[in-house]
Design a protein around this motif. Structure first.
Motif, PDB file in Angstrom:
ATOM      1  N   GLY A 143       0.832  -1.202   0.000  1.00 38.40           N
ATOM      2  CA  GLY A 143       0.000   0.000   0.000  1.00 38.40           C
ATOM      3  C   GLY A 143       0.859   1.242   0.000  1.00 38.40           C
ATOM      4  O   GLY A 143       2.058   1.202   0.296  1.00 38.40           O
ATOM      5  N   TYR A 144       0.234   2.348  -0.340  1.00 38.51           N
ATOM      6  CA  TYR A 144       0.952   3.606  -0.466  1.00 38.51           C
ATOM      7  C   TYR A 144       0.009   4.740  -0.082  1.00 38.51           C
ATOM      8  O   TYR A 144      -1.180   4.694  -0.394  1.00 38.51           O
ATOM      9  CB  TYR A 144       1.411   3.766  -1.921  1.00 38.51           C
ATOM     10  N   VAL A 145       0.554   5.741   0.587  1.00 39.28           N
ATOM     11  CA  VAL A 145      -0.275   6.882   0.988  1.00 39.28           C
ATOM     12  C   VAL A 145       0.464   8.189   0.740  1.00 39.28           C
ATOM     13  O   VAL A 145       1.679   8.279   0.950  1.00 39.28           O
ATOM     14  CB  VAL A 145      -0.706   6.777   2.471  1.00 39.28           C
ATOM     15  N   ILE A 146      -0.271   9.160   0.266  1.00 42.02           N
ATOM     16  CA  ILE A 146       0.180  10.549   0.210  1.00 42.02           C
ATOM     17  C   ILE A 146      -0.839  11.335   1.030  1.00 42.02           C
ATOM     18  O   ILE A 146      -2.017  11.375   0.675  1.00 42.02           O
ATOM     19  CB  ILE A 146       0.221  11.103  -1.228  1.00 42.02           C
ATOM     20  N   ALA A 147      -0.404  11.914   2.119  1.00 44.76           N
ATOM     21  CA  ALA A 147      -1.288  12.731   2.953  1.00 44.76           C
ATOM     22  C   ALA A 147      -1.129  14.180   2.504  1.00 44.76           C
ATOM     23  O   ALA A 147      -0.096  14.810   2.759  1.00 44.76           O
ATOM     24  CB  ALA A 147      -0.926  12.565   4.424  1.00 44.76           C
ATOM     25  N   LYS A 193      -2.077  16.237  -6.903  1.00 41.08           N
ATOM     26  CA  LYS A 193      -1.885  16.260  -8.346  1.00 41.08           C
ATOM     27  C   LYS A 193      -2.473  14.974  -8.942  1.00 41.08           C
ATOM     28  O   LYS A 193      -2.655  13.977  -8.249  1.00 41.08           O
ATOM     29  CB  LYS A 193      -0.403  16.359  -8.663  1.00 41.08           C
ATOM     30  N   ARG A 194      -2.750  15.022 -10.216  1.00 42.04           N
ATOM     31  CA  ARG A 194      -3.251  13.829 -10.898  1.00 42.04           C
ATOM     32  C   ARG A 194      -2.313  12.644 -10.664  1.00 42.04           C
ATOM     33  O   ARG A 194      -2.738  11.521 -10.428  1.00 42.04           O
ATOM     34  CB  ARG A 194      -3.412  14.108 -12.392  1.00 42.04           C
ATOM     35  N   ALA A 195      -1.013  12.897 -10.727  1.00 36.63           N
ATOM     36  CA  ALA A 195      -0.020  11.836 -10.533  1.00 36.63           C
ATOM     37  C   ALA A 195      -0.140  11.202  -9.146  1.00 36.63           C
ATOM     38  O   ALA A 195       0.113  10.006  -8.986  1.00 36.63           O
ATOM     39  CB  ALA A 195       1.390  12.376 -10.754  1.00 36.63           C
ATOM     40  N   ASP A 196      -0.515  11.998  -8.140  1.00 36.87           N
ATOM     41  CA  ASP A 196      -0.709  11.451  -6.786  1.00 36.87           C
ATOM     42  C   ASP A 196      -1.854  10.442  -6.781  1.00 36.87           C
ATOM     43  O   ASP A 196      -1.725   9.345  -6.231  1.00 36.87           O
ATOM     44  CB  ASP A 196      -1.016  12.569  -5.787  1.00 36.87           C
ATOM     45  N   PHE A 197      -2.974  10.821  -7.394  1.00 37.30           N
ATOM     46  CA  PHE A 197      -4.115   9.900  -7.498  1.00 37.30           C
ATOM     47  C   PHE A 197      -3.714   8.645  -8.276  1.00 37.30           C
ATOM     48  O   PHE A 197      -3.998   7.525  -7.865  1.00 37.30           O
ATOM     49  CB  PHE A 197      -5.301  10.577  -8.200  1.00 37.30           C
ATOM     50  N   GLU A 198      -3.065   8.849  -9.417  1.00 35.90           N
ATOM     51  CA  GLU A 198      -2.701   7.720 -10.269  1.00 35.90           C
ATOM     52  C   GLU A 198      -1.770   6.748  -9.552  1.00 35.90           C
ATOM     53  O   GLU A 198      -1.943   5.528  -9.643  1.00 35.90           O
ATOM     54  CB  GLU A 198      -2.068   8.214 -11.574  1.00 35.90           C
ATOM     55  N   HIS A 199      -0.801   7.271  -8.804  1.00 35.04           N
ATOM     56  CA  HIS A 199       0.148   6.393  -8.118  1.00 35.04           C
ATOM     57  C   HIS A 199      -0.533   5.616  -6.987  1.00 35.04           C
ATOM     58  O   HIS A 199      -0.301   4.412  -6.829  1.00 35.04           O
ATOM     59  CB  HIS A 199       1.339   7.189  -7.584  1.00 35.04           C
ATOM     60  N   MET A 200      -1.381   6.284  -6.224  1.00 30.15           N
ATOM     61  CA  MET A 200      -2.066   5.581  -5.131  1.00 30.15           C
ATOM     62  C   MET A 200      -3.039   4.533  -5.675  1.00 30.15           C
ATOM     63  O   MET A 200      -3.122   3.433  -5.138  1.00 30.15           O
ATOM     64  CB  MET A 200      -2.767   6.563  -4.194  1.00 30.15           C
ATOM     65  N   PHE A 201      -3.777   4.865  -6.708  1.00 29.37           N
ATOM     66  CA  PHE A 201      -4.677   3.869  -7.298  1.00 29.37           C
ATOM     67  C   PHE A 201      -3.886   2.722  -7.922  1.00 29.37           C
ATOM     68  O   PHE A 201      -4.292   1.562  -7.829  1.00 29.37           O
ATOM     69  CB  PHE A 201      -5.632   4.502  -8.313  1.00 29.37           C
ATOM     70  N   ALA A 202      -2.752   3.029  -8.549  1.00 31.83           N
ATOM     71  CA  ALA A 202      -1.933   1.979  -9.160  1.00 31.83           C
ATOM     72  C   ALA A 202      -1.497   0.952  -8.115  1.00 31.83           C
ATOM     73  O   ALA A 202      -1.567  -0.257  -8.359  1.00 31.83           O
ATOM     74  CB  ALA A 202      -0.716   2.581  -9.853  1.00 31.83           C
ATOM     75  N   LEU A 203      -1.074   1.412  -6.956  1.00 34.39           N
ATOM     76  CA  LEU A 203      -0.581   0.495  -5.923  1.00 34.39           C
ATOM     77  C   LEU A 203      -1.687  -0.080  -5.049  1.00 34.39           C
ATOM     78  O   LEU A 203      -1.656  -1.256  -4.691  1.00 34.39           O
ATOM     79  CB  LEU A 203       0.441   1.215  -5.037  1.00 34.39           C
ATOM     80  N   ASN A 204      -2.652   0.739  -4.680  1.00 36.32           N
ATOM     81  CA  ASN A 204      -3.659   0.318  -3.699  1.00 36.32           C
ATOM     82  C   ASN A 204      -4.859  -0.392  -4.296  1.00 36.32           C
ATOM     83  O   ASN A 204      -5.576  -1.086  -3.582  1.00 36.32           O
ATOM     84  CB  ASN A 204      -4.143   1.531  -2.898  1.00 36.32           C
ATOM     85  N   SER A 205      -5.101  -0.227  -5.583  1.00 36.09           N
ATOM     86  CA  SER A 205      -6.291  -0.817  -6.221  1.00 36.09           C
ATOM     87  C   SER A 205      -5.956  -1.658  -7.451  1.00 36.09           C
ATOM     88  O   SER A 205      -6.367  -2.809  -7.537  1.00 36.09           O
ATOM     89  CB  SER A 205      -7.271   0.288  -6.649  1.00 36.09           C
ATOM     90  N   ILE A 206      -5.232  -1.074  -8.385  1.00 35.56           N
ATOM     91  CA  ILE A 206      -4.994  -1.744  -9.657  1.00 35.56           C
ATOM     92  C   ILE A 206      -4.054  -2.935  -9.494  1.00 35.56           C
ATOM     93  O   ILE A 206      -4.322  -4.017 -10.033  1.00 35.56           O
ATOM     94  CB  ILE A 206      -4.481  -0.750 -10.714  1.00 35.56           C
ATOM     95  N   ALA A 207      -2.961  -2.781  -8.754  1.00 33.71           N
ATOM     96  CA  ALA A 207      -2.022  -3.901  -8.563  1.00 33.71           C
ATOM     97  C   ALA A 207      -2.709  -5.107  -7.921  1.00 33.71           C
ATOM     98  O   ALA A 207      -2.571  -6.231  -8.439  1.00 33.71           O
ATOM     99  CB  ALA A 207      -0.802  -3.458  -7.759  1.00 33.71           C
ATOM    100  N   PRO A 208      -3.473  -4.934  -6.833  1.00 34.99           N
ATOM    101  CA  PRO A 208      -4.164  -6.104  -6.284  1.00 34.99           C
ATOM    102  C   PRO A 208      -5.163  -6.717  -7.268  1.00 34.99           C
ATOM    103  O   PRO A 208      -5.300  -7.945  -7.331  1.00 34.99           O
ATOM    104  CB  PRO A 208      -4.892  -5.562  -5.048  1.00 34.99           C
ATOM    105  N   ALA A 209      -5.844  -5.869  -8.034  1.00 28.06           N
ATOM    106  CA  ALA A 209      -6.794  -6.390  -9.026  1.00 28.06           C
ATOM    107  C   ALA A 209      -6.066  -7.204 -10.091  1.00 28.06           C
ATOM    108  O   ALA A 209      -6.479  -8.314 -10.434  1.00 28.06           O
ATOM    109  CB  ALA A 209      -7.573  -5.242  -9.668  1.00 28.06           C
TER     110      ALA A 209
END
Length: 188
Positions: free
Chosen positions: A94-98, A105-121
């Motif tokens: 998991g990954y978090v940006i507080a 930034k868009r990149a912040d959303f993309e990176h968190m979704f990539a690790l926290n949602s897309i990778a497990p899927a």
């Protein structure tokens, strides 16, 4: 924790893939499950930490970035080759940006979704055909209580962990008939 069902299971010879295995929950799982006879392949982001867990546990580690699809697929394929199959997938990374909402930034959303949602899927999609073929398998997705409520500076993190919860529920709905158990755990 020693009395929980999870630890009372027969882990001897189980083939387990764990993400986020170099610290926290993932590292402790590798330590505990290795002692119980599980065969483990895991990943982490930093080579020195991966090497440390390998030496501590005898598990096989890979230094990769799960947000990069080729590295994720290579990790899964190498894990299957190393283990000779898979019984249990534990999506723990998991990954978090507080950050305040307006500063994200868009990149912040993309990176968190990539690790926290897309990778497990994606890892679940890779594992499910093996589970269907052998008529059993377990997927454990480690979410966060923060995926069920809003909190200051938590917008992107909460959204990505909420998405993981829905992914877990959909896998349950679609694949329980295949004797695949899917668990979603929200540590607090």
């Amino acid at each position: 924790m020693e009395h929980d069902y999870f630890y009372r299971m027969n882990w001897n010879g189980k083939k387990v893939i764990i993400t986020g295995g170099t610290s926290g929950i993932g590292k402790q799982l590798i330590i505990d499950l290795s002692k119980r006879g599980a065969r483990i392949s895991f990943c982490g982001l930093e080579s020195p930490m991966v090497n440390e867990v390998e030496q501590l546990t005898g598990a096989k580690g890979w230094a990769i970035d799960l947000s990069l699809e080729k590295q994720l697929i290579d990790f899964f394929d190498n894990s299957i080759k190393y283990l000779g199959g898979i019984d249990i997938l534990i999506n723990n990374a998991g990954y978090v940006i507080a950050e305040d909402f307006l500063n994200l930034k868009r990149a912040d959303f993309e990176h968190m979704f990539a690790l926290n949602s897309i990778a497990p899927a994606q890892l679940s999609q890779l594992a499910i055909p093996y589970f269907i073929e052998q008529n059993h398998g377990d997927i454990i997705n480690v979410g966060a209580t923060g995926g069920s409520y809003a909190f200051p500076k938590g917008t992107a993190y909460s959204a990505s962990k909420s998405a993981l919860s829905i992914i877990s529920k959909n896998i349950q709905l679609e694949h329980r008939k295949d004797n695949i158990r899917t668990f979603h755990i929200d540590p607090s």
